[in-house]
Scaffold this motif. Structure first.
Motif, PDB file in Angstrom:
ATOM      1  N   LEU A 246      36.619 -14.360  -8.816  1.00 52.31           N
ATOM      2  CA  LEU A 246      35.892 -13.801  -7.534  1.00 52.31           C
ATOM      3  C   LEU A 246      34.579 -13.239  -8.095  1.00 52.31           C
ATOM      4  CD1 LEU A 246      38.849 -12.450  -5.331  1.00 52.31           C
ATOM      5  CD2 LEU A 246      37.067 -14.352  -4.779  1.00 52.31           C
ATOM      6  N   HIS A 247      34.615 -12.634  -9.259  1.00 52.97           N
ATOM      7  CA  HIS A 247      33.186 -11.856  -9.621  1.00 52.97           C
ATOM      8  C   HIS A 247      32.349 -12.860  -9.948  1.00 52.97           C
ATOM      9  CE1 HIS A 247      30.314  -9.327 -11.636  1.00 52.97           C
ATOM     10  NE2 HIS A 247      30.476  -9.900 -12.595  1.00 52.97           N
ATOM     11  N   HIS A 248      32.674 -14.262 -10.555  1.00 52.77           N
ATOM     12  CA  HIS A 248      31.831 -15.223 -10.510  1.00 52.77           C
ATOM     13  C   HIS A 248      31.190 -16.035  -9.424  1.00 52.77           C
ATOM     14  CE1 HIS A 248      31.443 -15.385 -15.011  1.00 52.77           C
ATOM     15  NE2 HIS A 248      32.572 -14.586 -15.013  1.00 52.77           N
ATOM     16  N   MET A 249      32.060 -15.743  -8.467  1.00 50.87           N
ATOM     17  CA  MET A 249      31.819 -16.401  -7.013  1.00 50.87           C
ATOM     18  C   MET A 249      31.046 -15.255  -6.282  1.00 50.87           C
ATOM     19  SD  MET A 249      35.511 -18.066  -6.026  1.00 50.87           S
ATOM     20  CE  MET A 249      36.615 -18.999  -7.321  1.00 50.87           C
ATOM     21  N   GLU A 250      31.408 -14.163  -5.999  1.00 45.22           N
ATOM     22  CA  GLU A 250      30.629 -13.115  -5.213  1.00 45.22           C
ATOM     23  C   GLU A 250      30.178 -12.064  -6.208  1.00 45.22           C
ATOM     24  OE1 GLU A 250      33.124 -12.130  -2.133  1.00 45.22           O
ATOM     25  OE2 GLU A 250      33.877 -14.187  -1.824  1.00 45.22           O
ATOM     26  N   THR A 251      29.190 -12.015  -6.969  1.00 47.08           N
ATOM     27  CA  THR A 251      28.808 -11.151  -8.012  1.00 47.08           C
ATOM     28  C   THR A 251      28.721  -9.704  -7.707  1.00 47.08           C
ATOM     29  OG1 THR A 251      26.606 -11.843  -7.550  1.00 47.08           O
ATOM     30  CG2 THR A 251      27.753 -13.113  -8.997  1.00 47.08           C
ATOM     31  N   SER A 252      28.793  -9.062  -6.463  1.00 47.70           N
ATOM     32  CA  SER A 252      28.656  -7.924  -6.140  1.00 47.70           C
ATOM     33  C   SER A 252      30.232  -7.408  -6.049  1.00 47.70           C
ATOM     34  CB  SER A 252      27.934  -7.739  -4.854  1.00 47.70           C
ATOM     35  OG  SER A 252      28.957  -8.431  -3.646  1.00 47.70           O
ATOM     36  N   THR A 253      31.251  -7.885  -6.562  1.00 50.14           N
ATOM     37  CA  THR A 253      32.274  -7.528  -6.535  1.00 50.14           C
ATOM     38  C   THR A 253      33.165  -7.663  -7.668  1.00 50.14           C
ATOM     39  OG1 THR A 253      33.230  -9.259  -5.778  1.00 50.14           O
ATOM     40  CG2 THR A 253      32.677  -7.773  -4.013  1.00 50.14           C
ATOM     41  N   ASN A 254      34.242  -6.772  -7.859  1.00 54.98           N
ATOM     42  CA  ASN A 254      35.188  -6.901  -9.237  1.00 54.98           C
ATOM     43  C   ASN A 254      34.244  -6.772 -10.671  1.00 54.98           C
ATOM     44  OD1 ASN A 254      36.619  -7.457  -6.827  1.00 54.98           O
ATOM     45  ND2 ASN A 254      37.593  -9.447  -7.488  1.00 54.98           N
TER      46      ASN A 254
END
Length: 619
Positions: A246-254
């Motif tokens: 999910l960090h690679h899909m939505e870079t502002s999280t995790n």
């Protein structure tokens, strides 16, 4: 201008970069020979740790690429393409860097020579330092690397990988890996400096660190959701492949290293993390491919060309390499396991126009197809693969070269007759194979020499060429089979089919079409300048230096294919065997007939035009 510390100082060395381990090797050997191996034993430890670290990432890659085990728990369904493989080619640069950093630390503090084997207190200190220092430090630095020029100049390289893979963990700039080395070193160096360090602590911490990094980037969910249901607090203590993806899909999280607790405290925890983990780990995340190509291994060493063995090797055309020889015993044991398991394995997937295509492999090697007592067993595995594809809802299954051998199953006819109600279309793909071979022949050729002349392909090629008024010298010992084919040709073209029983009769013909193995002695009869077109598996040995040898009939995939990162045997990147392409065209065109048994000569041009229409290109 390149940003400072964004590139690797040895990036131009290629494989010679491994010589940088030389000083450590020399120091360890010198210490072993002249100093009882004590003073510089840390050199040997560093080398062993580097080897084990590389092995951990390789094992994670092998596991995550075994799609027959992991396809239902893949986080991102997209395959890994050649571009990502090339960008991650030097993924192991960080191992060399961290070896240098460890060597400098050991030389500066001189503590490894006096370390205990085991110390419980040191493990407690290391755990406290990891949770209290390394985790928050990594979280803080990671968030900074996602801001402005720091992301553009440094961290964007890591995020350029579309699909996370174990090797993606090492795909980073020099600055990032320097920081990671410091973060790793704190829980190791701290206990050692206060006298509580141990050899087991160093080995254990480093290898567990890499194990968790490889797991997080593996793109396959390995942690069951039931574990989090029984122990909810573990969600904040251990990240999962889904969580990191999910960090690679939505870079502002995790942003966390291994503990989502810090994302929770920093208010950067993705709200979909647990929901997506539950869905992925349920193993109900599979998609049915529209088309399947049923392949087989050619020989023992070429089986090591599988994507889950060495990714860089499988992304290049197969060649015999010296480094494969030590792996031969392991390949032999795996072959025995495959025989015992009697399963059909999924090798790789790719996407064409939004539809999933897959390659399966039957657990048989090339030599087995020529053993009379193995026929029933091989046909059983092919039949089970077809029935499985039928149950899944696959539209078309195409048979690779030896899986459709005439003497084995009549070019697939056996299965269609045995199961007349199949919904999946069984295709041997030879119609397009014949088209590829025929379109390779120069337009001004007036005669050809054809071996394997009475096979499915040989018959179709002979009948097609004779109708173009090209003289076809057909090599076969059976006059009855030759005459049967000759009678199929229109009367006015039968004169162009000539029966030969020896290669000597073709010693003036410079166009040889090889459908049956030719020994070097038989190749001697070809005149200088001869070109050997081939549809024989395995290909003939290129014995003549004054002749040219074509590869097996093949076509290049359309430009819109995604996630294709493995070469088919000796073929180049993005190129597939013609029988593979034939099945693909059958699927795209939506043809509803089985393509088994004898070829329909009048469909050769139809298959060729359909292939070109859908973006496949001749090689």
């Amino acid at each position: 201008m390149v940003a400072p510390l964004s590139s690797w100082p040895w990036e131009n060395l290629g494989s010679l970069k491994y010589l940088l381990y030389g000083p450590l090797v020399a120091k360890a050997l010198h210490s072993w020979a002249y100093e009882d191996g004590q003073r510089y034993s840390w050199c040997l430890h560093i080398l062993i740790i580097c080897a084990l670290r590389g092995l951990i990432y390789q094992l994670w890659h092998s596991y995550s690429s075994m799609l027959f085990l992991t396809r239902n728990r893949m986080v991102n369904k997209q395959g890994v393409g050649y571009k990502q493989i090339d960008e991650e080619w030097d993924w192991d640069n960080f191992l060399i860097l961290h070896a240098f950093m460890a060597a400098m630390a050991c030389y500066a503090f001189q503590f490894l020579g006096t370390l205990q084997i085991w110390n419980w207190g040191g493990c407690v200190y290391a755990l406290l330092l990891h949770i209290g220092v390394s985790e928050p430090l990594y979280y803080w630095v990671h968030r900074r690397l996602h801001v402005g020029s720091l992301f553009t100049d440094y961290h964007s390289l890591h995020h350029s990988s579309v699909v996370t893979q174990p090797y993606t963990a090492g795909n980073a700039t020099l600055l990032e890996q320097l920081i990671l080395g410091v973060i790793m070193g704190i829980p190791i160096l701290g206990p050692c400096l206060i006298g509580a360090g141990s050899v087991c602590l160093i080995y254990g911490y480093v290898l567990i660190f890499d194990f968790l990094r490889g797991m997080g980037h593996s793109n396959v969910e390995v942690i069951p959701n039931s574990l989090f249901e029984f122990f909810p607090f573990l969600r904040l203590l251990l990240h999962t492949p889904t969580y990191h993806s999910l960090h690679h899909m939505e870079t502002s999280t995790n942003f966390c290293l291994f503990m989502p607790l810090f994302d929770k405290l920093g208010n950067t925890l993705n709200n979909r993390s647990w929901e997506l983990h539950k869905k992925t780990s349920s193993a109900q995340n599979s998609q049915v491919p529209g088309f399947v190509f049923l392949a087989h291994a050619v020989d023992m060493l070429s089986s090591l060309h599988a994507p889950f063995v060495l990714r860089s090797f499988s992304s290049m055309p197969y060649k015999d390499r010296l480094f494969l020889l030590p792996m031969w015993p392991g390949a032999f044991l795996v072959m025995l396991v495959m025989w015992a398991s009697s399963k059909t394995f999924l090798m790789y997937s790719y996407w064409l126009r939004g539809r999933l295509q897959q390659t399966w492999i039957v657990p048989r090697h090339g030599f087995q197809y020529f053993l009379p007592f193995a026929t029933d067993g091989i046909n059983y595995h092919i039949e089970q693969a077809i029935l499985r594809a039928d149950r899944l809802g696959v539209k078309v299954i195409s048979l690779a070269a030896l899986n459709k051998n005439e003497s084995l199953n009549g070019g697939g006819t056996l299965f269609v007759k045995k199961h007349p109600n199949l919904n999946v279309r069984v295709v041997h793909g030879n119609t397009l194979t014949a088209a590829v071979i025929l379109n390779e022949i120069d337009k001004d050729v007036k005669e050809v020499f054809l071996t394997g002349a009475t096979s499915k392909l040989g018959r179709a090629i002979a009948l097609y060429l004779c109708q173009k008024r090209i003289r076809v010298m057909m090599l076969t010992l059976s006059s009855e089979r030759f005459q049967a084919i000759q009678r199929e040709a229109p009367v006015e073209y039968q004169q162009y089919l000539v029966h030969l029983t020896k290669c000597q009769a073709a010693q003036n013909c410079k166009t040889w079409i090889v459908g049956k193995w030719l020994s070097p002695r038989e190749q001697r009869w070809a005149p200088p300048g001869t070109h050997f077109h081939q549809f024989v598996v395995p290909p003939i040995f290129p014995f003549r230096r004054d002749c040219t040898y074509g590869k097996l009939a093949a076509m290049r995939l359309p430009d819109d294919v995604e996630g294709f990162g493995s070469c088919e045997y000796t073929l180049g990147r993005g190129v597939i065997h013609a029988c593979h392409a034939g099945g693909l065209v059958h699927f795209i065109e939506g043809w509803t007939h089985h393509e088994v048994g004898a070829l329909e000569v009048d469909q050769i041009d139809v298959a060729w035009e359909a292939a070109l229409k859908h973006g496949l290109k001749p090689v």
